[in-house]
Design an enzyme around this catalytic site. Structure first.
Site, PDB file in Angstrom:
ATOM      1  N   ALA A  21      13.959   3.582  -9.233  1.00  0.00           N
ATOM      2  CA  ALA A  21      14.131   5.236  -9.571  1.00  0.00           C
ATOM      3  C   ALA A  21      13.440   5.039 -11.089  1.00  0.00           C
ATOM      4  O   ALA A  21      13.775   7.015 -11.184  1.00  0.00           O
ATOM      5  CB  ALA A  21      15.198   4.810  -9.181  1.00  0.00           C
ATOM      6  N   ASN A  22      12.297   4.691 -11.429  1.00  0.00           N
ATOM      7  CA  ASN A  22      11.988   5.232 -13.332  1.00  0.00           C
ATOM      8  C   ASN A  22      11.115   5.430 -13.111  1.00  0.00           C
ATOM      9  O   ASN A  22      10.430   6.344 -14.004  1.00  0.00           O
ATOM     10  CB  ASN A  22      12.193   3.914 -14.078  1.00  0.00           C
ATOM     11  CG  ASN A  22      11.124   3.585 -13.445  1.00  0.00           C
ATOM     12  OD1 ASN A  22      12.029   2.129 -13.034  1.00  0.00           O
ATOM     13  ND2 ASN A  22      10.211   2.675 -13.764  1.00  0.00           N
ATOM     14  N   GLY A  24       7.460   7.106 -10.384  1.00  0.00           N
ATOM     15  CA  GLY A  24       6.590   7.115  -9.136  1.00  0.00           C
ATOM     16  C   GLY A  24       7.806   8.372  -7.794  1.00  0.00           C
ATOM     17  O   GLY A  24       7.902   9.337  -8.289  1.00  0.00           O
ATOM     18  N   GLY A  26      10.168   6.866  -6.478  1.00  0.00           N
ATOM     19  CA  GLY A  26      11.527   6.656  -6.798  1.00  0.00           C
ATOM     20  C   GLY A  26      12.218   7.605  -7.424  1.00  0.00           C
ATOM     21  O   GLY A  26      13.579   8.850  -7.179  1.00  0.00           O
ATOM     22  N   TYR A 173      -0.471  -8.298   1.060  1.00  0.00           N
ATOM     23  CA  TYR A 173       0.362  -6.445   0.469  1.00  0.00           C
ATOM     24  C   TYR A 173       0.925  -5.572   1.912  1.00  0.00           C
ATOM     25  O   TYR A 173       2.099  -5.532   2.333  1.00  0.00           O
ATOM     26  CB  TYR A 173      -0.458  -5.290  -0.332  1.00  0.00           C
ATOM     27  CG  TYR A 173       0.070  -4.417  -0.462  1.00  0.00           C
ATOM     28  CD1 TYR A 173       1.209  -4.017  -1.084  1.00  0.00           C
ATOM     29  CD2 TYR A 173      -0.478  -2.747   0.322  1.00  0.00           C
ATOM     30  CE1 TYR A 173       2.460  -2.474  -1.117  1.00  0.00           C
ATOM     31  CE2 TYR A 173      -0.063  -1.398   0.352  1.00  0.00           C
ATOM     32  CZ  TYR A 173       1.231  -1.496  -0.620  1.00  0.00           C
ATOM     33  OH  TYR A 173       1.620  -0.313  -0.750  1.00  0.00           O
TER      34      TYR A 173
END
Length: 303
Positions: A21-22, A24, A26, A173
């Site tokens: 959440a820090n 982009g 989030g 990925y």
């Protein structure tokens, strides 16, 4: 009419946990939910970066904002984070499995898993399993797992899940992103079978500008990849736009378990949120069940 941020309903009284959440997607998801009244737990690998995000969001937040140090690449950290949620809140309404790593050189998690499979899939698998008891019985509780368009190119290499014999960073990925949507669908099926009150949905952002692209360039030192991103830049939409599909999945009254949301334009690369197709490989219930069972074994073996 397109679904926009103004359509996000009031979230007062609800508690949301967002991984990664820090920055982009989030961060934008946290901004939207905290501005609609939700108490938001910013689950971040770095406490300092989480505190920076909290400081940025606080002026517009209408409810509580807390930082939870949680590293999805370390199952002990995942378990500790789930225990913290139990002790501090004892309940949870929204879980957004948002964090991820993209196409680094091969390296391992704390528990010895290939980093992308271990972080993007297994870390969220373990976190969700640990937090579901806090969500049961909550009105309209939802788990939203964030995948990407890479799911359409993915294959689950059951004979080499950790890419020990051959590592291709983009194949790894894509495998992890396919695993994300397979997990979301299998979770929904199991929740329904158990008569649960919790719903599981999936979402992808299309092409959105986040820290994943520059981080991948730095990690691999690839000038060619850097040039490709520069040439593709006009196709990318903002992180705020990229976050709309997961916000829709998490809050729209019309969104229901088992659905998958993404952008509605340019083949799902950008636009407003809409229900989008699921990778054909994720529709096989036998393969989904196999992935679930393998994931249980791998995560429980490290408990």
């Amino acid at each position: 009419m397109p679904w926009t941020l103004t359509d996000c309903p009031d979230q007062s009284g609800r508690i949301a946990l967002i991984t990664g959440a820090n920055s982009g997607l989030g961060l934008e998801t946290a901004r939207a939910l905290s501005g609609r009244g939700a108490t938001v737990v910013l689950a971040c690998r770095s406490r300092s970066r989480g505190e920076e995000a909290r400081s940025e969001l606080l002026p517009a937040a209408t409810a509580g904002l807390e930082v939870l140090e949680l590293d999805l690449a370390d199952l002990a950290s995942v378990r500790a984070g789930a225990c913290w949620m139990q002790e501090h809140y004892g309940r949870l309404d929204l879980l957004l499995n948002n964090a991820g790593v993209m196409a680094p050189p091969r390296c391992l998690t704390h528990d010895g898993f290939e980093l992308q499979f271990g972080t993007n899939h297994l870390g969220h698998f373990a976190l969700t399993s640990a937090l579901l008891p806090l969500m049961e019985g909550r009105p309209d509780a939802r788990v939203v797992t964030v995948t990407s368009g890479a799911q359409y190119f993915g294959r689950i290499a059951f004979d080499d899940l950790q890419a020990e014999r051959r590592y291709d960073r983009w194949a790894a990925y894509s495998q992890s992103k396919l695993a994300n949507v397979m997990f979301a669908l299998e979770l929904q099926q199991r929740l329904e079978a158990a008569g649960s009150t919790v719903a599981s949905l999936a979402a992808h952002p299309g092409l959105a500008r986040t820290n994943l692209q520059p981080a991948s360039v730095v990690a691999n030192g690839s000038r060619l990849e850097e040039l490709a991103y520069r040439l593709m830049d006009p196709l990318f939409q903002s992180a705020a736009m990229g976050a709309l599909p997961q916000l829709h999945a998490a809050t729209a009254p019309t969104a229901t378990g088992g659905e998958h949301y993404g952008p509605d334009q340019w083949g799902g690369m950008r636009g407003w949120p809409t229900q989008v197709r699921i990778a054909p490989a994720a529709l096989d219930p036998v393969q989904r069940r196999r992935l679930w069972e393998v994931s249980e074994v791998l995560t429980e073996a490290r408990s």
